[in-house]
Design an enzyme around this catalytic site. Structure first.
Site, PDB file in Angstrom:
ATOM      1  N   ASP A   1       0.869  -1.176   0.000  1.00 14.18           N
ATOM      2  CA  ASP A   1       0.000   0.000   0.000  1.00 14.18           C
ATOM      3  C   ASP A   1       0.911   1.233   0.000  1.00 14.18           C
ATOM      4  OD1 ASP A   1      -1.688  -2.115   0.679  1.00 14.18           O
ATOM      5  OD2 ASP A   1      -2.867  -0.924   2.067  1.00 14.18           O
TER       6      ASP A   1
ATOM      7  N   ASP B   1     -15.766  -3.261   0.343  1.00 17.20           N
ATOM      8  CA  ASP B   1     -15.131  -2.851   1.604  1.00 17.20           C
ATOM      9  C   ASP B   1     -16.243  -2.464   2.561  1.00 17.20           C
ATOM     10  OD1 ASP B   1     -12.652  -3.037   0.188  1.00 17.20           O
ATOM     11  OD2 ASP B   1     -13.074  -1.065  -0.660  1.00 17.20           O
TER      12      ASP B   1
HETATM   13  O1  LIG Z   1      -7.590  -0.968  -1.391  1.00 15.66           O
HETATM   14  C1  LIG Z   1      -7.981   0.208  -1.269  1.00 15.66           C
HETATM   15  O2  LIG Z   1      -8.432   0.858  -2.229  1.00 15.66           O
HETATM   16  C2  LIG Z   1      -7.891   0.885   0.071  1.00 15.66           C
HETATM   17  C3  LIG Z   1      -8.478   2.144   0.230  1.00 15.66           C
HETATM   18  C4  LIG Z   1      -8.395   2.792   1.468  1.00 15.66           C
HETATM   19  C5  LIG Z   1      -7.763   2.200   2.537  1.00 15.66           C
HETATM   20  C6  LIG Z   1      -7.177   0.942   2.391  1.00 15.66           C
HETATM   21  C7  LIG Z   1      -7.237   0.302   1.165  1.00 15.66           C
HETATM   22  N1  LIG Z   1      -6.677  -0.945   0.988  1.00 15.66           N
HETATM   23  C8  LIG Z   1      -6.012  -1.652   2.015  1.00 15.66           C
HETATM   24  C9  LIG Z   1      -5.599  -2.990   1.557  1.00 15.66           C
HETATM   25  O3  LIG Z   1      -5.899  -3.470   0.494  1.00 15.66           O
HETATM   26  C10 LIG Z   1      -4.703  -3.767   2.513  1.00 15.66           C
HETATM   27  O4  LIG Z   1      -3.468  -3.921   1.874  1.00 15.66           O
HETATM   28  C11 LIG Z   1      -5.228  -5.127   2.790  1.00 15.66           C
HETATM   29  O5  LIG Z   1      -6.561  -5.058   3.239  1.00 15.66           O
HETATM   30  C12 LIG Z   1      -4.332  -5.880   3.814  1.00 15.66           C
HETATM   31  O6  LIG Z   1      -4.799  -5.748   5.151  1.00 15.66           O
HETATM   32  P1  LIG Z   1      -3.960  -6.323   6.409  1.00 15.66           P
HETATM   33  O7  LIG Z   1      -3.504  -7.712   6.052  1.00 15.66           O
HETATM   34  O8  LIG Z   1      -4.935  -6.318   7.560  1.00 15.66           O
HETATM   35  O9  LIG Z   1      -2.805  -5.392   6.623  1.00 15.66           O
END
Ligand SMILES: O=C(O)c1ccccc1NCC(=O)[C@H](O)[C@H](O)COP(=O)(O)O
Length: 241
Positions: free
Chosen positions: A11, A130
């Site tokens: 990210d 989401d």
């Molecule tokens: O994916 C998006 O567009 C997004 C927008 C705003 C906030 C977060 C977003 N994505 C986050 C992710 O895709 C994380 O990488 C993913 O959920 C991993 O989560 P974790 O394993 O709990 O760190």
């Protein structure tokens, strides 16, 4: 039975690889160069990279050039997310050579456009569902965007190929995935589901793996890898049986 696909996450915020808590702007922990993180996951055996432009998602700018550099440096498949909401941002995303893009806000705010690009691009388009509870969130997860199951039914009828399902309450918390949510979404659609948010342990990955027969195809893993709860090699091994 096919094995669970793992998608390590990179990210990107303000040029850095970060992880947020509950996706909240300002909760960043920084993990350095996105390119180095992505290359490290690739060296460790990843078959997919989940690459997110958080600034584009939040509307605080974008990291488009860096995202294109990272995607272009990958020999593995890339799923690209964050701020893809119109023809220009979709064209820029697909031009990176990514395998698929993940639409979020657009599926809530411009459903006609999403139906059009699903028809044009098929399985290059996934939709990110989401949620908080069963309410969808858009604009970087900051605004309510309708009911999960109504939106899922609409997207299914439009031929959406795949869903990336995130429980925002779990995301970045290392509290484990929301298995009930995943089961409920799988029961509501025949399309594959990619689980995202909350993975904290190899047991969490095994639990998600047990949902492959129900329709879960993959799991995104972010914070747990950066926090070194386990290595990607261990994760790949855990889901290989
Ligand atoms: O994916 C998006 O567009 C997004 C927008 C705003 C906030 C977060 C977003 N994505 C986050 C992710 O895709 C994380 O990488 C993913 O959920 C991993 O989560 P974790 O394993 O709990 O760190």
């Amino acid at each position: 039975m096919p094995k669970l696909e793992l998608l390590p996450a990179v990210d990107v915020r303000d040029g850095q690889a970060v992880r947020l808590v509950h996706g909240e702007s300002g909760s960043e922990t920084s993990y350095g160069s996105p390119l180095q993180a992505a290359l490290a996951w690739q060296r460790s055996g990843a078959e997919w990279l989940h690459l997110v432009d958080l600034d584009a998602a939040f509307g605080t700018g974008d990291n488009r050039a860096l995202i294109a550099e990272v995607a272009g440096a990958m020999d593995i498949k890339v799923e690209l997310s964050g701020g893809i909401r119109d023809d220009a941002t979709l064209a820029a995303a697909l031009a990176t050579g990514c395998r698929r893009v993940n639409l979020g806000t657009a599926a809530l705010e411009t459903p006609e456009w999403v139906a059009k690009v699903i028809a044009e691009h098929g399985d290059k388009i996934a939709v990110g569902l989401d949620v908080r509870g069963t309410t969808l969130r858009g604009r970087g997860w900051t605004r309510d965007g309708g009911d999960l199951y109504e939106t899922l039914a609409r997207l299914d009828s439009e031929g959406c190929a795949r869903y990336v399902v995130t429980d925002i309450a779990k995301d970045g918390t290392l509290q484990g995935p929301n298995l009930e949510l995943l089961k409920n979404v799988c029961a509501a659609t025949d399309k594959p589901v990619v689980a995202s948010g909350g993975v904290s342990s190899l047991d969490d990955l095994r639990a998600i793996s047990s949902l492959v027969p129900a329709g879960v195809e993959g799991a995104i893993v972010g914070k747990a890898l950066y926090a070194k709860a386990f290595t990607l090699e261990e994760a790949l091994e855990a889901v290989s049986v």
